[in-house]
Motif scaffolding. Structure first.
Motif, PDB file in Angstrom:
ATOM      1  N   ASP A 114       0.827  -1.205   0.000  1.00  0.00           N
ATOM      2  CA  ASP A 114       0.000   0.000   0.000  1.00  0.00           C
ATOM      3  C   ASP A 114       0.862   1.256   0.000  1.00  0.00           C
ATOM      4  O   ASP A 114       0.418   2.324  -0.425  1.00  0.00           O
ATOM      5  N   ASN A 117       3.723   0.440  -3.607  1.00  0.00           N
ATOM      6  CA  ASN A 117       3.104   0.393  -4.928  1.00  0.00           C
ATOM      7  C   ASN A 117       1.641   0.827  -4.828  1.00  0.00           C
ATOM      8  O   ASN A 117       0.731   0.053  -5.123  1.00  0.00           O
ATOM      9  N   PRO A 119      -2.008   2.645  -5.556  1.00  0.00           N
ATOM     10  CA  PRO A 119      -2.735   2.968  -6.788  1.00  0.00           C
ATOM     11  C   PRO A 119      -2.605   4.458  -7.093  1.00  0.00           C
ATOM     12  O   PRO A 119      -2.460   5.283  -6.188  1.00  0.00           O
TER      13      PRO A 119
END
Length: 200
Positions: A114, A117, A119
């Motif tokens: 989290d 990488n 979003p």
């Protein structure tokens, strides 16, 4: 004139030569391999054997109550199904608990996808925004590592005291250096210039 030369010979310190054994010859010839991060090579083995890992991992839940003490080691050995004498596997004593805590929490950072990488953020217009940079990831990973001390924060002064003992300073600093390297690696830093050193 013979007397002064005899005195000079006596004043010279005696030197002892150790015989060259095959073990000392091989250790002198074998290059030291430093551990470093690489996507092309498997990670180096950890500092603990499977039995030590079993005992220490069983001991970690006892730290909030009993602290970084030999009692915690004994309880961990008992929980892992070993005799109390199994704690003799740890010549560093309670510092092994500190070292294991530091090591496992450093390794746990790799699972924080989290942070490493995340979003891509979406702005108010529904367009993808800029992904988090290396600096933001370093900050988030550092904060995550500090938060990992929360369950044992009341006993952490004991850990700091053990780390400050003369025999424990070197492994403590080595672990701190590895943590710094781990954070920058997980954050995606690919610098190959002198900033690689200054960041660490």
């Amino acid at each position: 004139m013979a007397t002064p030369s005899l005195r000079l010979l006596r004043l010279r310190p005696r030197t002892t030569t150790t015989p060259l054994t095959s073990a000392s010859f091989l250790s002198a010839q074998t290059p030291h391999r430093a551990s470093y991060h690489s996507s092309n090579h498997p990670p180096p083995p950890g500092p603990f054997t499977p039995i030590e890992t079993s005992i220490l991992s069983s001991a970690l839940p006892h730290i909030p109550v009993h602290g970084f003490t030999p009692t915690t080691l004994h309880l961990g050995a008992k929980d892992a199904g070993y005799l109390d004498a199994s704690t003799n596997l740890f010549p560093a004593g309670a510092f092994s608990l500190v070292h294991y805590h530091l090591y496992t929490q450093r390794q746990a950072l790799a699972a924080r996808t989290d942070i490493t990488n995340p979003p891509a953020p979406i702005d108010a217009n529904g367009k993808p925004g800029r992904p988090a940079g290396v600096g933001a990831k370093v900050k988030a990973l550092t904060w995550a590592r500090l938060q990992a001390n929360a369950p044992i924060i009341d006993k952490y002064p004991e850990a700091l005291a053990l780390m400050s003992l003369f025999g424990n300073i070197s492994p403590s600093l080595r672990e701190l250096s590895a943590l710094s390297d781990e954070i920058w690696f997980l954050a995606g830093d690919v610098a190959v210039d002198s900033s690689w050193y200054t960041k660490r």
